[in-house]
Design a protein around this motif. Sequence first.
Motif, mmCIF file in Angstrom:
data_model
loop_
_atom_site.group_PDB
_atom_site.id
_atom_site.type_symbol
_atom_site.label_atom_id
_atom_site.label_comp_id
_atom_site.label_asym_id
_atom_site.label_seq_id
_atom_site.Cartn_x
_atom_site.Cartn_y
_atom_site.Cartn_z
ATOM 1 N N TYR A 50 -24.083 7.670 0.307
ATOM 2 C CA TYR A 50 -25.131 7.306 1.252
ATOM 3 C C TYR A 50 -26.474 7.715 0.672
ATOM 4 C CZ TYR A 50 -25.339 12.224 2.792
ATOM 5 O OH TYR A 50 -25.479 13.593 2.825
ATOM 6 N N ARG A 51 -27.509 7.049 1.104
ATOM 7 C CA ARG A 51 -28.863 7.405 0.668
ATOM 8 C C ARG A 51 -29.838 7.114 1.790
ATOM 9 N NH1 ARG A 51 -31.278 2.711 -3.186
ATOM 10 N NH2 ARG A 51 -30.167 0.923 -2.316
ATOM 11 N N LEU A 65 -44.188 -11.299 10.980
ATOM 12 C CA LEU A 65 -43.337 -10.649 9.993
ATOM 13 C C LEU A 65 -43.368 -9.148 10.220
ATOM 14 C CD1 LEU A 65 -41.564 -11.098 7.472
ATOM 15 C CD2 LEU A 65 -43.599 -10.674 6.081
ATOM 16 N N GLY A 66 -42.194 -8.573 10.519
ATOM 17 C CA GLY A 66 -42.097 -7.134 10.698
ATOM 18 C C GLY A 66 -41.513 -6.466 9.466
ATOM 19 N N MET A 67 -41.821 -5.194 9.302
ATOM 20 C CA MET A 67 -41.296 -4.425 8.170
ATOM 21 C C MET A 67 -40.531 -3.211 8.699
ATOM 22 S SD MET A 67 -44.289 -4.620 5.263
ATOM 23 C CE MET A 67 -45.519 -3.845 6.315
ATOM 24 N N TYR A 68 -39.410 -2.936 8.078
ATOM 25 C CA TYR A 68 -38.521 -1.894 8.582
ATOM 26 C C TYR A 68 -37.809 -1.204 7.429
ATOM 27 C CZ TYR A 68 -34.100 -0.047 10.445
ATOM 28 O OH TYR A 68 -33.034 0.746 10.728
ATOM 29 N N TYR A 69 -37.756 0.116 7.482
ATOM 30 C CA TYR A 69 -36.972 0.910 6.547
ATOM 31 C C TYR A 69 -35.797 1.532 7.307
ATOM 32 C CZ TYR A 69 -40.876 0.771 3.211
ATOM 33 O OH TYR A 69 -41.859 0.361 2.349
ATOM 34 N N PRO A 70 -34.554 1.143 7.021
ATOM 35 C CA PRO A 70 -33.411 1.801 7.682
ATOM 36 C C PRO A 70 -33.358 3.271 7.291
ATOM 37 C CG PRO A 70 -32.667 0.408 5.876
ATOM 38 C CD PRO A 70 -34.130 0.133 6.049
ATOM 39 N N ASP A 71 -32.840 4.082 8.203
ATOM 40 C CA ASP A 71 -32.768 5.515 7.904
ATOM 41 C C ASP A 71 -31.783 5.813 6.781
ATOM 42 O OD1 ASP A 71 -34.671 6.361 9.768
ATOM 43 O OD2 ASP A 71 -33.211 6.342 11.390
ATOM 44 N N PHE A 72 -30.633 5.128 6.799
ATOM 45 C CA PHE A 72 -29.611 5.380 5.777
ATOM 46 C C PHE A 72 -28.910 4.080 5.384
ATOM 47 C CE2 PHE A 72 -29.810 9.361 8.206
ATOM 48 C CZ PHE A 72 -30.051 10.266 7.181
ATOM 49 N N GLU A 73 -28.522 4.015 4.135
ATOM 50 C CA GLU A 73 -27.575 3.000 3.671
ATOM 51 C C GLU A 73 -26.275 3.723 3.328
ATOM 52 O OE1 GLU A 73 -28.269 -0.602 0.866
ATOM 53 O OE2 GLU A 73 -27.582 1.054 -0.397
ATOM 54 N N VAL A 74 -25.183 3.249 3.911
ATOM 55 C CA VAL A 74 -23.884 3.901 3.761
ATOM 56 C C VAL A 74 -22.941 2.977 2.995
ATOM 57 C CG1 VAL A 74 -21.893 4.832 4.993
ATOM 58 C CG2 VAL A 74 -24.201 5.176 5.909
ATOM 59 N N THR A 75 -22.339 3.494 1.941
ATOM 60 C CA THR A 75 -21.322 2.755 1.197
ATOM 61 C C THR A 75 -19.958 3.248 1.626
ATOM 62 O OG1 THR A 75 -22.776 2.509 -0.718
ATOM 63 C CG2 THR A 75 -20.433 2.122 -1.077
ATOM 64 N N ARG A 76 -19.138 2.345 2.152
ATOM 65 C CA ARG A 76 -17.827 2.702 2.648
ATOM 66 C C ARG A 76 -16.776 2.679 1.543
ATOM 67 N NH1 ARG A 76 -19.105 -1.382 6.992
ATOM 68 N NH2 ARG A 76 -19.775 -0.233 8.840
ATOM 69 N N GLU A 77 -15.635 3.250 1.865
ATOM 70 C CA GLU A 77 -14.532 3.318 0.912
ATOM 71 C C GLU A 77 -14.078 1.936 0.468
ATOM 72 O OE1 GLU A 77 -10.981 6.459 0.776
ATOM 73 O OE2 GLU A 77 -10.655 4.895 2.263
ATOM 74 N N HIS A 83 -26.264 -0.426 7.071
ATOM 75 C CA HIS A 83 -27.574 0.182 7.300
ATOM 76 C C HIS A 83 -27.546 0.847 8.662
ATOM 77 C CE1 HIS A 83 -30.178 -2.137 4.150
ATOM 78 N NE2 HIS A 83 -29.311 -1.306 3.617
ATOM 79 N N LEU A 84 -27.972 2.098 8.686
ATOM 80 C CA LEU A 84 -27.822 2.946 9.862
ATOM 81 C C LEU A 84 -29.182 3.443 10.320
ATOM 82 C CD1 LEU A 84 -25.787 4.494 11.716
ATOM 83 C CD2 LEU A 84 -25.788 6.304 9.984
ATOM 84 N N GLU A 85 -29.468 3.250 11.601
ATOM 85 C CA GLU A 85 -30.696 3.753 12.209
ATOM 86 C C GLU A 85 -30.341 4.897 13.148
ATOM 87 O OE1 GLU A 85 -34.694 4.175 13.316
ATOM 88 O OE2 GLU A 85 -33.801 3.032 11.669
ATOM 89 N N ILE A 86 -31.112 5.975 13.109
ATOM 90 C CA ILE A 86 -30.907 7.136 13.965
ATOM 91 C C ILE A 86 -32.053 7.212 14.960
ATOM 92 C CG2 ILE A 86 -30.519 9.619 14.025
ATOM 93 C CD1 ILE A 86 -28.432 8.019 12.407
ATOM 94 N N LYS A 87 -31.726 7.114 16.247
ATOM 95 C CA LYS A 87 -32.744 7.149 17.286
ATOM 96 C C LYS A 87 -32.196 7.892 18.492
ATOM 97 C CE LYS A 87 -36.537 4.705 16.288
ATOM 98 N NZ LYS A 87 -36.474 5.022 14.837
ATOM 99 N N ASP A 114 -24.151 -5.566 7.887
ATOM 100 C CA ASP A 114 -23.791 -4.576 8.900
ATOM 101 C C ASP A 114 -24.971 -3.664 9.212
ATOM 102 O OD1 ASP A 114 -21.227 -5.501 9.186
ATOM 103 O OD2 ASP A 114 -20.354 -4.075 7.764
ATOM 104 N N PHE A 115 -25.204 -3.501 10.505
ATOM 105 C CA PHE A 115 -26.289 -2.644 10.984
ATOM 106 C C PHE A 115 -25.858 -2.018 12.299
ATOM 107 C CE2 PHE A 115 -30.004 -2.302 13.872
ATOM 108 C CZ PHE A 115 -30.752 -1.367 13.171
ATOM 109 N N ARG A 116 -26.198 -0.764 12.484
ATOM 110 C CA ARG A 116 -25.931 -0.135 13.769
ATOM 111 C C ARG A 116 -26.939 0.975 14.028
ATOM 112 N NH1 ARG A 116 -21.197 4.059 14.686
ATOM 113 N NH2 ARG A 116 -22.442 4.065 16.587
ATOM 114 N N ILE A 117 -27.100 1.295 15.296
ATOM 115 C CA ILE A 117 -27.973 2.383 15.728
ATOM 116 C C ILE A 117 -27.096 3.481 16.313
ATOM 117 C CG2 ILE A 117 -29.867 3.059 17.252
ATOM 118 C CD1 ILE A 117 -30.738 0.118 17.267
#
Length: 211
Positions: A50-51, A65-77, A83-87, A114-117
């Motif tokens: 993850y990073r 046009l919106g700009m967004y940086y996801p909090d984390f990118e997760v590489t699964r097994e 892409h994961l957002e923490i809120k 894939d994206f989730r909050i």
Amino acid sequence: MLARTVITRRGRRFRGYFPSHKMGRMVAWESLLERDAILLLECSRGVVFYREQPTLIEYADDERLGMYYPDFEVTREDGGLLHLEIKTSAELAKPEVESRFRAIAAHYRRQQRDFRIATEREIQREPLLTNARTLAYVAGRTGNSLPSARVLASKIGYDALPFVDAEAQLGRELVIRLIAGGTLTCDLTLPLAGNTPVAIAMGGHHAAYLL
């Protein structure tokens, strides 16, 4: 290289770095909830990499046009990326925030990505978070002296047994270190105590995601 400088001096939020055993480096976080999420990523056996804030995402929002940086990118097994957002749930309840992330989620769906909050409701569940803290504390100190699965099986067998029995035979410290090191597995949403089943990790047991 990160797409954005994570740690800044602006604002009043807590910011810092987590010494990641999984990544072998310091991972930046910008809120205490992000720090807690990192603990779950560290303990998720199905997460191989993850990073933080990996890339810039451009998305359509009411013809703008919106700009967004996801909090984390997760590489699964299995090789999949998330892409994961923490809120916090309170922040998500704000109409402008809810509208923005509705547009962001729609962008990911169109891209078939894939994206989730995740909120405090998932991240700060107990005893999961306490267990993750316990395992993260010993993860970098598991050492090379831990018994192999074969040696361990000669003592406790391959069948699951209650945590209290494993603790009686091996000692609590060793059981915790074996779980942190991946030799033993258990359901981390249950207490590391009592009748919680513990077993030697076999194959699919490692593909666990806590977020």
